[in-house]
Design a protein around this motif. Sequence first.
Motif, mmCIF file in Angstrom:
data_model
loop_
_atom_site.group_PDB
_atom_site.id
_atom_site.type_symbol
_atom_site.label_atom_id
_atom_site.label_comp_id
_atom_site.label_asym_id
_atom_site.label_seq_id
_atom_site.Cartn_x
_atom_site.Cartn_y
_atom_site.Cartn_z
ATOM 1 N N VAL A 166 -92.167 -8.759 16.514
ATOM 2 C CA VAL A 166 -92.461 -10.036 16.337
ATOM 3 C C VAL A 166 -92.492 -10.576 15.100
ATOM 4 C CG1 VAL A 166 -93.968 -11.895 17.113
ATOM 5 C CG2 VAL A 166 -93.455 -9.987 18.752
ATOM 6 N N ARG A 167 -91.678 -11.565 14.729
ATOM 7 C CA ARG A 167 -91.616 -12.043 13.288
ATOM 8 C C ARG A 167 -92.462 -13.549 13.348
ATOM 9 N NH1 ARG A 167 -86.224 -13.609 10.048
ATOM 10 N NH2 ARG A 167 -86.143 -11.327 10.045
ATOM 11 N N PRO A 168 -93.512 -13.529 12.860
ATOM 12 C CA PRO A 168 -94.404 -14.789 12.766
ATOM 13 C C PRO A 168 -93.809 -15.889 11.866
ATOM 14 C CG PRO A 168 -95.777 -12.943 12.064
ATOM 15 C CD PRO A 168 -94.389 -12.423 12.121
ATOM 16 N N ARG A 169 -94.247 -17.153 12.085
ATOM 17 C CA ARG A 169 -93.484 -18.270 11.436
ATOM 18 C C ARG A 169 -93.538 -17.942 9.928
ATOM 19 N NH1 ARG A 169 -95.891 -23.580 13.533
ATOM 20 N NH2 ARG A 169 -97.728 -22.792 12.401
ATOM 21 N N SER A 170 -94.758 -17.405 9.452
ATOM 22 C CA SER A 170 -94.680 -17.026 7.971
ATOM 23 C C SER A 170 -95.620 -15.971 7.587
ATOM 24 C CB SER A 170 -95.316 -18.274 7.063
ATOM 25 O OG SER A 170 -96.519 -18.664 7.183
ATOM 26 N N VAL A 171 -95.590 -15.027 6.765
ATOM 27 C CA VAL A 171 -96.513 -14.102 6.427
ATOM 28 C C VAL A 171 -96.803 -14.139 5.036
ATOM 29 C CG1 VAL A 171 -97.260 -11.522 6.726
ATOM 30 C CG2 VAL A 171 -96.022 -12.641 8.351
ATOM 31 N N LEU A 172 -98.207 -14.114 4.782
ATOM 32 C CA LEU A 172 -98.310 -13.918 3.199
ATOM 33 C C LEU A 172 -99.330 -12.769 3.142
ATOM 34 C CD1 LEU A 172 -98.622 -14.844 0.012
ATOM 35 C CD2 LEU A 172 -100.841 -16.065 0.691
ATOM 36 N N VAL A 173 -98.867 -11.598 2.249
ATOM 37 C CA VAL A 173 -99.515 -10.309 2.215
ATOM 38 C C VAL A 173 -100.190 -10.420 0.986
ATOM 39 C CG1 VAL A 173 -99.252 -7.907 1.681
ATOM 40 C CG2 VAL A 173 -97.741 -9.039 3.619
ATOM 41 N N ILE A 174 -101.632 -10.072 0.791
ATOM 42 C CA ILE A 174 -102.363 -9.860 -0.426
ATOM 43 C C ILE A 174 -102.726 -8.451 -0.296
ATOM 44 C CG2 ILE A 174 -104.336 -10.710 -1.484
ATOM 45 C CD1 ILE A 174 -102.674 -13.004 -0.948
ATOM 46 N N ASN A 175 -102.437 -7.893 -1.686
ATOM 47 C CA ASN A 175 -102.456 -6.369 -1.822
ATOM 48 C C ASN A 175 -102.790 -6.149 -3.435
ATOM 49 O OD1 ASN A 175 -102.457 -3.544 -1.681
ATOM 50 N ND2 ASN A 175 -101.386 -3.648 0.171
ATOM 51 N N LEU A 176 -103.735 -5.194 -3.674
ATOM 52 C CA LEU A 176 -103.864 -4.796 -5.058
ATOM 53 C C LEU A 176 -102.950 -3.806 -5.479
ATOM 54 C CD1 LEU A 176 -107.870 -4.041 -4.959
ATOM 55 C CD2 LEU A 176 -106.842 -5.840 -6.383
ATOM 56 N N GLU A 177 -102.055 -3.339 -4.545
ATOM 57 C CA GLU A 177 -100.867 -2.391 -4.912
ATOM 58 C C GLU A 177 -99.704 -3.378 -4.955
ATOM 59 O OE1 GLU A 177 -100.612 0.568 -2.296
ATOM 60 O OE2 GLU A 177 -102.608 1.638 -2.608
ATOM 61 N N GLN A 178 -98.946 -3.114 -5.961
ATOM 62 C CA GLN A 178 -97.555 -3.853 -6.098
ATOM 63 C C GLN A 178 -96.961 -3.626 -4.924
ATOM 64 O OE1 GLN A 178 -96.850 -6.124 -8.002
ATOM 65 N NE2 GLN A 178 -98.586 -5.841 -9.559
ATOM 66 N N GLN A 179 -96.241 -4.646 -4.202
ATOM 67 C CA GLN A 179 -95.608 -4.687 -2.872
ATOM 68 C C GLN A 179 -93.970 -5.250 -3.384
ATOM 69 O OE1 GLN A 179 -96.713 -3.535 0.457
ATOM 70 N NE2 GLN A 179 -98.133 -2.684 -1.119
ATOM 71 N N PRO A 180 -93.058 -4.352 -2.791
ATOM 72 C CA PRO A 180 -91.622 -4.871 -3.162
ATOM 73 C C PRO A 180 -91.432 -6.276 -2.654
ATOM 74 C CG PRO A 180 -91.572 -3.246 -1.146
ATOM 75 C CD PRO A 180 -93.115 -3.262 -1.855
ATOM 76 N N LEU A 215 -89.121 -9.299 -1.109
ATOM 77 C CA LEU A 215 -88.105 -9.149 -0.258
ATOM 78 C C LEU A 215 -87.281 -10.822 -0.302
ATOM 79 C CD1 LEU A 215 -89.774 -7.519 2.676
ATOM 80 C CD2 LEU A 215 -88.210 -6.459 1.363
ATOM 81 N N PRO A 216 -86.533 -10.910 -1.165
ATOM 82 C CA PRO A 216 -86.052 -12.294 -1.458
ATOM 83 C C PRO A 216 -85.188 -12.761 -0.382
ATOM 84 C CG PRO A 216 -84.935 -10.741 -2.768
ATOM 85 C CD PRO A 216 -86.032 -9.904 -2.293
ATOM 86 N N GLU A 217 -84.497 -11.761 0.538
ATOM 87 C CA GLU A 217 -83.977 -12.444 1.594
ATOM 88 C C GLU A 217 -84.845 -12.791 2.566
ATOM 89 O OE1 GLU A 217 -84.578 -8.174 2.387
ATOM 90 O OE2 GLU A 217 -84.264 -9.474 0.572
ATOM 91 N N GLU A 218 -86.152 -12.376 2.935
ATOM 92 C CA GLU A 218 -86.999 -12.879 3.833
ATOM 93 C C GLU A 218 -87.733 -14.044 3.430
ATOM 94 O OE1 GLU A 218 -86.499 -11.680 6.537
ATOM 95 O OE2 GLU A 218 -85.812 -9.451 6.192
ATOM 96 N N ASP A 219 -87.440 -15.298 3.484
ATOM 97 C CA ASP A 219 -88.044 -16.358 3.156
ATOM 98 C C ASP A 219 -89.434 -16.478 3.697
ATOM 99 O OD1 ASP A 219 -87.030 -17.246 5.326
ATOM 100 O OD2 ASP A 219 -86.205 -18.812 4.286
ATOM 101 N N TRP A 220 -89.494 -15.966 4.903
ATOM 102 C CA TRP A 220 -90.666 -16.275 5.817
ATOM 103 C C TRP A 220 -91.873 -15.151 5.482
ATOM 104 C CZ3 TRP A 220 -92.427 -11.777 8.492
ATOM 105 C CH2 TRP A 220 -91.567 -10.960 8.765
ATOM 106 N N LEU A 221 -91.598 -14.027 4.585
ATOM 107 C CA LEU A 221 -92.376 -13.064 4.099
ATOM 108 C C LEU A 221 -92.552 -13.041 2.658
ATOM 109 C CD1 LEU A 221 -93.962 -10.544 4.777
ATOM 110 C CD2 LEU A 221 -92.085 -9.414 4.846
ATOM 111 N N ARG A 222 -93.964 -13.504 2.291
ATOM 112 C CA ARG A 222 -94.214 -13.328 0.698
ATOM 113 C C ARG A 222 -95.615 -12.517 0.394
ATOM 114 N NH1 ARG A 222 -96.408 -18.066 -0.134
ATOM 115 N NH2 ARG A 222 -96.508 -18.294 2.181
ATOM 116 N N VAL A 223 -95.498 -11.979 -0.786
ATOM 117 C CA VAL A 223 -96.451 -11.193 -1.233
ATOM 118 C C VAL A 223 -97.194 -11.919 -2.544
ATOM 119 C CG1 VAL A 223 -94.841 -9.858 -2.564
ATOM 120 C CG2 VAL A 223 -97.176 -8.904 -1.709
ATOM 121 N N GLU A 224 -98.630 -11.806 -2.630
ATOM 122 C CA GLU A 224 -99.355 -11.912 -3.810
ATOM 123 C C GLU A 224 -100.309 -10.754 -4.056
ATOM 124 O OE1 GLU A 224 -99.727 -14.623 -5.505
ATOM 125 O OE2 GLU A 224 -98.536 -16.216 -4.175
ATOM 126 N N HIS A 225 -100.061 -10.435 -5.577
ATOM 127 C CA HIS A 225 -100.889 -9.588 -5.900
ATOM 128 C C HIS A 225 -102.436 -9.840 -5.746
ATOM 129 C CE1 HIS A 225 -102.674 -6.769 -9.211
ATOM 130 N NE2 HIS A 225 -102.074 -5.962 -8.547
#
Length: 222
Positions: free
Chosen positions: A60-74, A76-86
């Motif tokens: 299931v794909r949520p409307r948007s996802v923001l991942v917060i992680n101390l480890e660097q995450q790749p 995914l520029p093609e996935e505008d609904w999925l973002r990551v913050e270090h």
Amino acid sequence: MSRAGIGGTVRRRLVESPGSLGEQARSRRAALVRDLFPDLADMDVIDLGGRTSTWAAAPVRPRSVLVINLEQQPELPEEDWLRVEHGDACELPTQVRGRAFDVVFSNSVLEHVGGHDRRQRFAESVHTLAPRHWVQTPYRYFPVEPHWLFPGMQFLPLAARSRIARHWPLVHTRPDDDRGAVRDALGVELSSITELRYYFPGSQIHKERIGGLIKSIVAVKP
């Protein structure tokens, strides 16, 4: 095949490969998430300590996802609904504080944040960011420690745990030296049901079982 190679093969069969006990548990968990959050596709999600790859492969794909992680995450520029913050889930990045989400997710992170004070701050982040949450962590009293797949490891003195971390063949990632083994052993503190209820008062506590025994516990506010 070397001992490490045999250990890796056994570990994959137990927890990582299709059809393994770990895969079966993850499938049951995904089904429970769908039942508890049937509107997930319409929600803005923040995942504390998660991975972008998990959400990219989620059923299931949520409307948007923001991942917060101390480890660097790749990225995914093609996935505008999925973002990551270090960043640190216990000390939220400035750009995340004050933002509102529909639900907080966290899987197998609470045991790694380090000590009571840090777990308390992690819980405060969860309560601040969204009115709903799902926080899963391995159960302290399951007979096999889940990170090393070693029976009763969580109850042993640090010296014994660090030796297991250094030499046990089923370890996921073997430390380079004895100091690294102590670091890895110190980096895992499993929680009890009482502790989880303390950090998340008013939440439902779901119990994930294997063979009738509680393997993981989940604080849920659906």
